[in-house]
Design a protein around this motif. Structure first.
Motif, mmCIF file in Angstrom:
data_model
loop_
_atom_site.group_PDB
_atom_site.id
_atom_site.type_symbol
_atom_site.label_atom_id
_atom_site.label_comp_id
_atom_site.label_asym_id
_atom_site.label_seq_id
_atom_site.Cartn_x
_atom_site.Cartn_y
_atom_site.Cartn_z
ATOM 1 N N ARG A 141 0.825 -1.207 0.000
ATOM 2 C CA ARG A 141 0.000 0.000 0.000
ATOM 3 C C ARG A 141 0.858 1.255 0.000
ATOM 4 N N GLY A 142 2.028 1.192 0.656
ATOM 5 C CA GLY A 142 2.862 2.372 0.810
ATOM 6 C C GLY A 142 2.573 3.046 2.128
ATOM 7 N N SER A 143 2.947 2.400 3.209
ATOM 8 C CA SER A 143 2.717 2.948 4.540
ATOM 9 C C SER A 143 3.757 4.020 4.832
ATOM 10 N N PHE A 144 3.775 4.508 6.075
ATOM 11 C CA PHE A 144 4.817 5.446 6.455
ATOM 12 C C PHE A 144 5.182 5.216 7.906
ATOM 13 N N GLY A 145 6.423 5.647 8.260
ATOM 14 C CA GLY A 145 6.864 5.540 9.637
ATOM 15 C C GLY A 145 6.944 4.103 10.099
ATOM 16 N N SER A 146 6.527 3.883 11.344
ATOM 17 C CA SER A 146 6.637 2.563 11.963
ATOM 18 C C SER A 146 5.660 1.558 11.365
ATOM 19 N N GLY A 147 4.765 2.011 10.480
ATOM 20 C CA GLY A 147 3.807 1.095 9.861
ATOM 21 C C GLY A 147 4.472 -0.056 9.132
ATOM 22 N N TYR A 148 5.646 0.199 8.546
ATOM 23 C CA TYR A 148 6.356 -0.852 7.824
ATOM 24 C C TYR A 148 6.770 -2.003 8.740
ATOM 25 N N ALA A 149 6.941 -1.710 10.003
ATOM 26 C CA ALA A 149 7.409 -2.726 10.947
ATOM 27 C C ALA A 149 6.291 -3.635 11.433
ATOM 28 N N GLY A 150 5.065 -3.349 11.056
ATOM 29 C CA GLY A 150 3.960 -4.202 11.436
ATOM 30 C C GLY A 150 3.348 -3.852 12.775
ATOM 31 N N MET A 151 2.595 -4.795 13.334
ATOM 32 C CA MET A 151 1.890 -4.576 14.598
ATOM 33 C C MET A 151 2.854 -4.685 15.769
ATOM 34 N N ARG A 152 2.562 -3.929 16.818
ATOM 35 C CA ARG A 152 3.379 -3.979 18.023
ATOM 36 C C ARG A 152 2.770 -4.905 19.062
ATOM 37 N N ALA A 153 3.611 -5.489 19.881
ATOM 38 C CA ALA A 153 3.130 -6.348 20.961
ATOM 39 C C ALA A 153 2.357 -5.547 21.995
ATOM 40 N N ILE A 154 2.724 -4.288 22.160
ATOM 41 C CA ILE A 154 2.041 -3.418 23.104
ATOM 42 C C ILE A 154 2.080 -1.991 22.571
ATOM 43 N N ARG A 155 0.947 -1.312 22.660
ATOM 44 C CA ARG A 155 0.882 0.079 22.228
ATOM 45 C C ARG A 155 -0.203 0.796 23.019
ATOM 46 N N PRO A 156 -0.167 2.135 23.025
ATOM 47 C CA PRO A 156 -1.213 2.883 23.731
ATOM 48 C C PRO A 156 -2.591 2.607 23.124
ATOM 49 N N PHE A 157 -3.598 2.565 23.995
ATOM 50 C CA PHE A 157 -4.982 2.414 23.551
ATOM 51 C C PHE A 157 -5.873 3.096 24.571
ATOM 52 N N SER A 158 -6.638 4.110 24.128
ATOM 53 C CA SER A 158 -7.535 4.842 25.014
ATOM 54 C C SER A 158 -6.755 5.294 26.247
ATOM 55 N N SER A 159 -7.229 4.953 27.427
ATOM 56 C CA SER A 159 -6.542 5.350 28.662
ATOM 57 C C SER A 159 -5.567 4.289 29.151
ATOM 58 N N GLY A 160 -5.378 3.212 28.364
ATOM 59 C CA GLY A 160 -4.494 2.138 28.788
ATOM 60 C C GLY A 160 -3.610 1.646 27.663
ATOM 61 N N LYS A 161 -3.537 0.328 27.508
ATOM 62 C CA LYS A 161 -2.678 -0.287 26.498
ATOM 63 C C LYS A 161 -3.425 -1.382 25.747
ATOM 64 N N LEU A 162 -2.999 -1.610 24.508
ATOM 65 C CA LEU A 162 -3.457 -2.736 23.698
ATOM 66 C C LEU A 162 -2.301 -3.722 23.610
ATOM 67 N N ILE A 163 -2.569 -5.012 23.867
ATOM 68 C CA ILE A 163 -1.490 -5.999 23.849
ATOM 69 C C ILE A 163 -1.864 -7.191 22.971
ATOM 70 N N ARG A 164 -0.807 -7.887 22.477
ATOM 71 C CA ARG A 164 -0.988 -9.032 21.584
ATOM 72 C C ARG A 164 -0.070 -10.176 22.034
ATOM 73 N N PRO A 165 -0.499 -10.990 22.999
ATOM 74 C CA PRO A 165 0.366 -12.055 23.535
ATOM 75 C C PRO A 165 0.738 -13.147 22.541
ATOM 76 N N PHE A 166 -0.063 -13.355 21.489
ATOM 77 C CA PHE A 166 0.197 -14.419 20.510
ATOM 78 C C PHE A 166 0.995 -13.926 19.302
ATOM 79 N N LEU A 167 1.541 -12.738 19.347
ATOM 80 C CA LEU A 167 2.049 -12.104 18.132
ATOM 81 C C LEU A 167 3.193 -12.874 17.473
#
Length: 350
Positions: A141-167
């Protein structure tokens, strides 16, 4: 403990994904991945765990699957939050693709539930095969910035964090776990349809890559991890520059051209990424591509002291002599798409 569970536990510890006193909200579609994660978390964090489920109203069976999932959570006294959204109707109202509308509906409901009930972590069941698909889709698609690196195991979400233990776990290992545990997961046949972009990567591109190298998901996971670490270092250097030469205002964001020009080229790009992230208030703005970043850098280096650009979702970037400014026009700040339930989809949601 089986090897699969040991790897996931080590991944959670390595990235500090879950702490003992945190309230956890797990998104469960009912498929094998999210059901496996539900089983894994039930055995370790039952007292902290709640389940959230969105019915996309796409299949006749989905209502029955929601009832079955709710009955399963009741067996373990887990709080269960669900909602049914007609995603095809939402798609027509918002002019988004079906995949974008479905994602919007999910995350909007997840965030509303997360905020209302004061959760600390939203947990998703994305795995290593999903990561391969995501990286390839963003590169194409032609992403930019950290988008090329894919999904993160942990990132900010709302007032907390979003996590992906199976990543970093392959789909195959998750299926093996689900089968071994006898989990009553559902199979969504729409996941096999080549009408959807991700499915074409999943069923056409990924099998080809696996034939070339069966360990392709493992290599992509390492690529993603290393690239994210490198980008985090460069982003910190760029942030130091941004603090010195940038100015975040209620009306928009300003960046001194001298500060951009004085930075090494990799930091110049990241200064523009920071500018865009402040303006869009989201780290996954799909409509913004590397070309947009290049266009803004061309504006910085131009001899025209008053040039301007129009970016997705109504964002305007203009040069005003020694600085560039980014802003949404006043008439667009409170605009968006009016939905059938009376709510309004923000122009800045992605």
């Amino acid at each position: 403990m089986d090897e699969f569970s040991r790897r996931v536990e080590n991944f959670i510890l390595k990235h500090d994904l879950i702490r003992p006193d945190e309230k956890l909200l797990l998104a469960v579609s009912g498929g094998p991945d999210s059901f496996a994660l539900l089983d894994f978390l039930l055995k370790r964090y039952k007292e902290n765990l709640s389940v959230v489920h969105l019915d996309h109203a796409l299949r006749e069976e989905s209502a029955d699957e929601k009832e079955a999932l709710e009955a399963f959570t009741k067996q373990y006294d887990l709080p269960f939050y669900s909602k049914r959204v007609d995603v095809k109707k939402l798609q027509a109202e918002t002019k988004m693709s079906f995949e974008e509308a479905a994602r919007y509906a999910r995350y909007a409901f997840f965030e509303a539930t997360f905020t209302e009930h004061h959760f600390d972590k939203l947990i998703l069941a994305h795995h290593a095969d999903d990561q391969v698909e995501t990286i390839l889709m963003r590169l194409v698609r032609g992403s930019f910035g950290s988008g090329y690196a894919g999904m993160r195991a942990i990132r900010p979400f709302s007032s907390g964090k979003l996590i992906r233990p199976f990543l970093e776990e392959a789909k195959e290992t998750i299926l093996s776990y689900a089968e071994a545990e006898g989990l009553p997961y559902f199979v969504d046949e729409t996941n096999d349809s080549l009408l959807y972009t991700r499915n074409r990567y999943r069923h056409v591109v990924l099998p080809f890559l696996r034939k070339e190298n069966p360990r392709v998901a493992e290599h992509f996971a390492r690529f993603s991890s290393e690239l994210q670490e490198d980008m985090a270092f460069l982003d910190e250097l760029a942030l130091q520059k941004f603090v010195k030469f940038g100015n975040v205002k209620s009306a928009g964001v300003e960046l001194q051209i001298s500060g951009v020009k004085s930075a090494a080229f990799p930091l110049q790009r990241r200064l523009i990424h920071l500018l865009l992230n402040y303006l869009y208030k989201n780290d996954e703005v799909k409509e913004v591509s590397a070309k947009h970043v290049d266009d803004i850098l061309a504006l910085v280096k131009s001899d025209n002291p008053s040039a301007s650009l129009n970016l997705p979702k109504g964002l305007k970037i203009r040069r005003v002599y020694d600085r560039i400014e980014g802003f949404f026009p006043v008439e667009q700040k409170n605009s968006g798409v009016l939905l059938s339930d009376g709510s309004r989809r923000s122009n800045c949601f992605a």
